[in-house]
Scaffold this active site. Structure first.
Site, mmCIF file in Angstrom:
data_model
loop_
_atom_site.group_PDB
_atom_site.id
_atom_site.type_symbol
_atom_site.label_atom_id
_atom_site.label_comp_id
_atom_site.label_asym_id
_atom_site.label_seq_id
_atom_site.Cartn_x
_atom_site.Cartn_y
_atom_site.Cartn_z
ATOM 1 N N HIS A 23 35.227 22.390 31.393
ATOM 2 C CA HIS A 23 34.416 22.309 30.173
ATOM 3 C C HIS A 23 34.185 20.848 29.805
ATOM 4 O O HIS A 23 35.000 20.226 29.119
ATOM 5 C CB HIS A 23 35.128 23.047 29.031
ATOM 6 C CG HIS A 23 34.261 23.313 27.837
ATOM 7 N ND1 HIS A 23 34.022 24.581 27.353
ATOM 8 C CD2 HIS A 23 33.566 22.477 27.023
ATOM 9 C CE1 HIS A 23 33.240 24.505 26.295
ATOM 10 N NE2 HIS A 23 32.949 23.230 26.073
ATOM 11 N N HIS A 25 30.703 18.300 28.758
ATOM 12 C CA HIS A 25 29.262 18.228 28.487
ATOM 13 C C HIS A 25 28.691 16.908 28.986
ATOM 14 O O HIS A 25 29.191 15.835 28.618
ATOM 15 C CB HIS A 25 28.996 18.363 26.992
ATOM 16 C CG HIS A 25 29.260 19.736 26.452
ATOM 17 N ND1 HIS A 25 28.282 20.695 26.350
ATOM 18 C CD2 HIS A 25 30.404 20.315 26.006
ATOM 19 C CE1 HIS A 25 28.802 21.811 25.848
ATOM 20 N NE2 HIS A 25 30.097 21.596 25.632
ATOM 21 N N ASP A 27 25.918 15.387 28.221
ATOM 22 C CA ASP A 27 25.385 14.550 27.142
ATOM 23 C C ASP A 27 26.460 14.122 26.161
ATOM 24 O O ASP A 27 26.170 13.409 25.194
ATOM 25 C CB ASP A 27 24.237 15.257 26.408
ATOM 26 C CG ASP A 27 24.590 16.660 25.964
ATOM 27 O OD1 ASP A 27 25.596 17.210 26.443
ATOM 28 O OD2 ASP A 27 23.844 17.234 25.142
ATOM 29 N N GLY A 185 26.210 25.434 20.960
ATOM 30 C CA GLY A 185 25.610 25.108 19.680
ATOM 31 C C GLY A 185 26.406 25.734 18.556
ATOM 32 O O GLY A 185 27.454 26.356 18.779
ATOM 33 N N HIS A 212 30.423 29.726 24.776
ATOM 34 C CA HIS A 212 31.127 29.047 23.685
ATOM 35 C C HIS A 212 31.441 30.092 22.612
ATOM 36 O O HIS A 212 30.540 30.669 22.003
ATOM 37 C CB HIS A 212 30.242 27.961 23.075
ATOM 38 C CG HIS A 212 30.273 26.655 23.794
ATOM 39 N ND1 HIS A 212 29.682 26.459 25.021
ATOM 40 C CD2 HIS A 212 30.819 25.457 23.446
ATOM 41 C CE1 HIS A 212 29.860 25.204 25.401
ATOM 42 N NE2 HIS A 212 30.550 24.570 24.464
ATOM 43 N N GLU A 215 35.474 28.882 18.608
ATOM 44 C CA GLU A 215 35.720 27.463 18.317
ATOM 45 C C GLU A 215 35.666 27.279 16.809
ATOM 46 O O GLU A 215 36.692 27.238 16.147
ATOM 47 C CB GLU A 215 34.694 26.579 19.024
ATOM 48 C CG GLU A 215 34.899 25.095 18.787
ATOM 49 C CD GLU A 215 33.800 24.238 19.407
ATOM 50 O OE1 GLU A 215 33.992 23.009 19.445
ATOM 51 O OE2 GLU A 215 32.765 24.770 19.826
ATOM 52 N N ASP A 304 35.742 18.430 26.884
ATOM 53 C CA ASP A 304 34.589 18.752 26.032
ATOM 54 C C ASP A 304 33.579 17.606 26.048
ATOM 55 O O ASP A 304 32.604 17.650 26.793
ATOM 56 C CB ASP A 304 35.026 19.096 24.619
ATOM 57 C CG ASP A 304 33.989 19.932 23.872
ATOM 58 O OD1 ASP A 304 33.055 20.434 24.528
ATOM 59 O OD2 ASP A 304 34.115 20.098 22.643
#
Length: 366
Positions: A23, A25, A27, A185, A212, A215, A304
């Site tokens: 996991h 990202h 970006d 998101g 996701h 969370e 993350d």
């Protein structure tokens, strides 16, 4: 014959351990210097700082708000500089190099192609340039003596309406380095069941996906991801602890959902530092990671967003060691959990476990 014994559990030694990451990202992992250079190249003039140190500090402090929604706002700057072929391929190349330098031997890195169309690229072109960057970065890492297997997950944004399109894109590229699908998101108000069409398509194509869930939002998000959508893994999933009651004598009682997640061996993509930043847990020391690990859930350690969290896999593992007193054998177990849960083929998983992870930890275990 005498043996040297286990190596000390320092961050530098942990960096030498072979790690598997599920996991991360794309970006959320840029180098601050790269953000500045790409912003200059594309004429983006809205960055909040003009030097790498100050910019890195801003990202970390802005993300450290205790709110998932505010945390996500920081991505406007990184996504803005990832709109061109050069920007995408450079970020992907540096991602592979940075992860390999940290001792990551297997990584699944995710990003949302739909957010990279502002300069006129098609979805297919976005994926092609990103995969080319990953391949170049992996080649560079191998040449530097730090080989890494890096693959990609394509993410759809849960507040948008392109999830079926992104699921089809995932299948289209699944033999070229894309191994799975995801939605991400803000969770509140955007349940995973809104995207059933995409998940049903993935199942008909015998394709992997994670969601996701659990969370910022609680057990209903996890329940929907599993019962309605059929997810293979839970992205974060930290709130499954809400379904576990620990009695005064320390005896845990699991609810039906927690029991199901454990019984089915559904992997939890836990991200300790990020969970603190977004307010999912108060601190790493109070993270339910240890409770879940002791109860033998399939826990995995993840970054993350390395830029926003000012973190790395080695830093995440060290934080867990300091909080819960873990040893090398624990870190090896968490790493093998991740490798078992990856979206590549079973023979490939076994090869990395048997030929890379176990021998690497054997050296550190002495």
């Amino acid at each position: 014959m005498s043996y040297p014994g286990p190596s000390a559990l320092t961050e530098e030694n942990i960096r030498q351990a072979p790690k598997a990451l599920l996991h991360d990202h794309l970006d959320g992992g840029l180098r601050p210097s790269t953000v500045l250079e790409l912003a200059a190249d594309c004429g983006y003039d809205e960055l909040p700082a003009d030097n790498p140190v100050a910019l890195g500090t801003w990202f970390h402090e802005a993300a450290d708000s205790g709110s998932l929604e505010r945390y996500l706002e920081t991505f406007a700057h990184t996504v803005a500089v990832m709109q061109t072929p050069d920007g995408l391929s450079r970020v992907a190349r540096e991602c592979a190099e940075d992860l390999a330098a940290d001792g990551v031997v297997y990584a699944e890195v995710r990003f949302a192609p739909e957010q990279h169309l502002d300069a006129g690229l098609t979805l297919d072109e976005v994926v092609e340039h990103t995969l080319a960057g990953f391949e170049e970065g992996a080649d560079n890492a191998t040449a530097a003596g730090k080989p890494i297997r890096i693959v990609c997950l394509l993410t759809a944004m849960r507040h948008a309406a392109r999830s079926r399109e992104i699921a089809e894109l995932t299948v289209r590229f699944r033999d070229r380095g894309v191994v799975g699908f995801d939605i991400a998101g803000a969770e509140a108000g955007y349940p995973p069941s809104r995207h059933l069409d995409a998940f049903e398509y993935m199942r008909t194509q015998n394709a992997h996906f994670t969601i996701h869930a659990g969370e910022a939002f609680g057990l209903p998000s996890i329940h929907e991801a599993i019962a309605f959508c059929g997810t293979d893994r839970l992205g974060h999933g930290v709130r499954i602890a809400d379904d576990i009651v620990v009695g005064p004598d320390g005896t845990p009682t699991l609810g039906l959902l927690a029991n199901y997640v454990r019984d089915k061996r559904i992997p939890l993509e836990l991200c300790p530092s990020s969970n603190v930043q977004t307010g999912a847990v108060p601190s790493v020391a109070e993270h339910p990671f240890d409770l879940l690990a002791r109860l033998r859930f399939r826990v995995t350690v993840n970054t993350d967003n390395r830029l926003m969290g000012d973190t790395s896999m080695s830093a995440e593992m060290l934080a867990l060691v300091e909080a819960f007193g873990y040893g090398w054998s624990d870190l090896e177990r968490f790493t093998i959990n991740a490798m078992k849960s990856s979206f590549i083929s079973f023979p490939e998983r076994l090869q990395i476990i048997d030929d890379v992870i176990k021998p690497g930890f054997a050296v550190l275990l002495g």
